[in-house]
Design an enzyme around this catalytic site. Structure first.
Site, short mmCIF file in Angstrom:
data_model
loop_
_atom_site.label_atom_id
_atom_site.label_comp_id
_atom_site.label_asym_id
_atom_site.label_seq_id
_atom_site.Cartn_x
_atom_site.Cartn_y
_atom_site.Cartn_z
N HIS A 148 0.85 -1.18 0.00
CA HIS A 148 0.00 0.00 0.00
C HIS A 148 0.88 1.23 0.00
CE1 HIS A 148 -1.49 3.27 2.71
NE2 HIS A 148 -2.48 3.27 1.83
N THR A 157 0.17 9.28 -0.91
CA THR A 157 0.62 10.60 -0.47
C THR A 157 -0.50 11.58 -0.82
OG1 THR A 157 1.77 11.08 -2.56
CG2 THR A 157 3.08 10.12 -0.78
N HIS A 199 -8.41 -5.38 17.11
CA HIS A 199 -9.24 -6.54 17.41
C HIS A 199 -8.56 -7.86 17.07
CE1 HIS A 199 -10.45 -5.76 13.15
NE2 HIS A 199 -10.53 -7.07 13.10
#
Length: 292
Positions: A128, A131, A192
């Site tokens: 990933h 900007t 989580h």
């Protein structure tokens, strides 16, 4: 801060588009280099539009997506330039981030590039990068970074990715890379699941030193680090033989990526709450994923 900042906006938006073109060319080159019976993948470009509540033009962008290639199962390299007025919820969020006066003048402008790559070969890491520049009449800032998301980890790949980013950041100060690395470790964490979604990278947000040119130069170097940090890893791993067990590992790991982007990612939340094209915002989601 007052004024339109029009020159700076145009300069930033143009550069994000230039970076997109460089990445698209490099990724299509990887498709050509792999060979095989499957046709080399190519990006499809789609113009996206954003419409304000009153029906007026509110900007848009270019969605460049490749699906079903030799190397990339799905990769998107999107650019956007949007503007308008922030709604009450977004104004409140801006105020919480220390931006004063939004209730009096809620105008905003934002532009950036966002990339997510999901790979055919489970040994080639997903990645990933983004900007961006954000402007209001009261403040401006830059943000972004890149992080590596392998489902099968190789220590040497992680070291190369981080070392390349460090080399691009060091000219801006020896303390910057450790700071942005730690920020990425904190930001790309899935509470989580009690784990990170990948092996980290660099990340910054709300960056405004008061020197626009210096901040833009830093943002450019974050973008410039991406191809040399990532492409060699794909070249190394894209021919590695893989098993069905490897593919299963990849699909389960993608579930982590999907959970993070839908639950925690600020960019996803901002894009959906400000009315940007949902397909462009959710481009980051993998084509296939698995939960156990």
């Amino acid at each position: 801060m007052t004024g339109g900042f029009e020159t700076e906006k145009a300069t930033a938006a143009a550069w994000f588009g230039k970076l997109r073109d460089q990445i698209v060319t490099a990724f299509e080159g990887l498709e050509d280099a792999l060979g095989g019976d499957v046709p080399a993948g190519r990006f499809e470009r789609t113009e996206t539009k954003r419409t304000a509540d009153d029906g007026s033009d509110a900007g848009g962008g270019i969605m460049s997506v490749m699906r079903g290639g030799r190397v990339f199962e799905k990769v998107g390299v999107n650019t956007s330039e949007v503007f308008g007025e922030l709604g009450p919820a977004a104004q409140k969020a801006m105020a919480a981030r220390g931006v004063p006066g939004m209730e009096d003048d809620p105008r905003f402008w934002a532009s950036g590039i966002s990339l997510v790559a999901h790979m055919q070969n489970p040994h080639a890491p997903a990645v990933h990068m983004n900007t961006r520049m954000f402007w209001t009449p009261h403040a401006w800032w830059f943000g972004g970074g890149s992080d590596l998301n392998p489902c099968i980890e190789y220590d040497e790949d992680t070291s190369h990715f981080h070392a390349t980013q460090k080399a691009h950041l060091d000219p801006h100060g020896a303390d910057l890379y450790p700071k942005l690395k730690a920020w990425a470790d904190e930001y790309f964490y899935i509470p989580h699941r009690n784990r990170a979604r990948g092996v980290g990278g660099i990340f910054m947000d709300d960056h405004c030193s008061g020197d626009w040119a210096a901040d833009f130069a830093l943002t450019q170097d974050i973008g410039k680090a991406f191809l040399p940090a990532y492409v060699p890893l794909v070249e190394k791993r894209m021919r590695t033989e893989w098993s069905e067990a490897d593919k299963d590992t990849q699909l389960i790991h993608r579930g982590l990526y999907a959970e993070y982007n839908l639950v925690y990612d600020r960019g996803t939340k901002f894009g959906l709450t400000t009315g940007h094209d949902a397909n462009a915002v959710l481009m980051s989601l993998p084509p296939l994923a698995k939960w156990v």
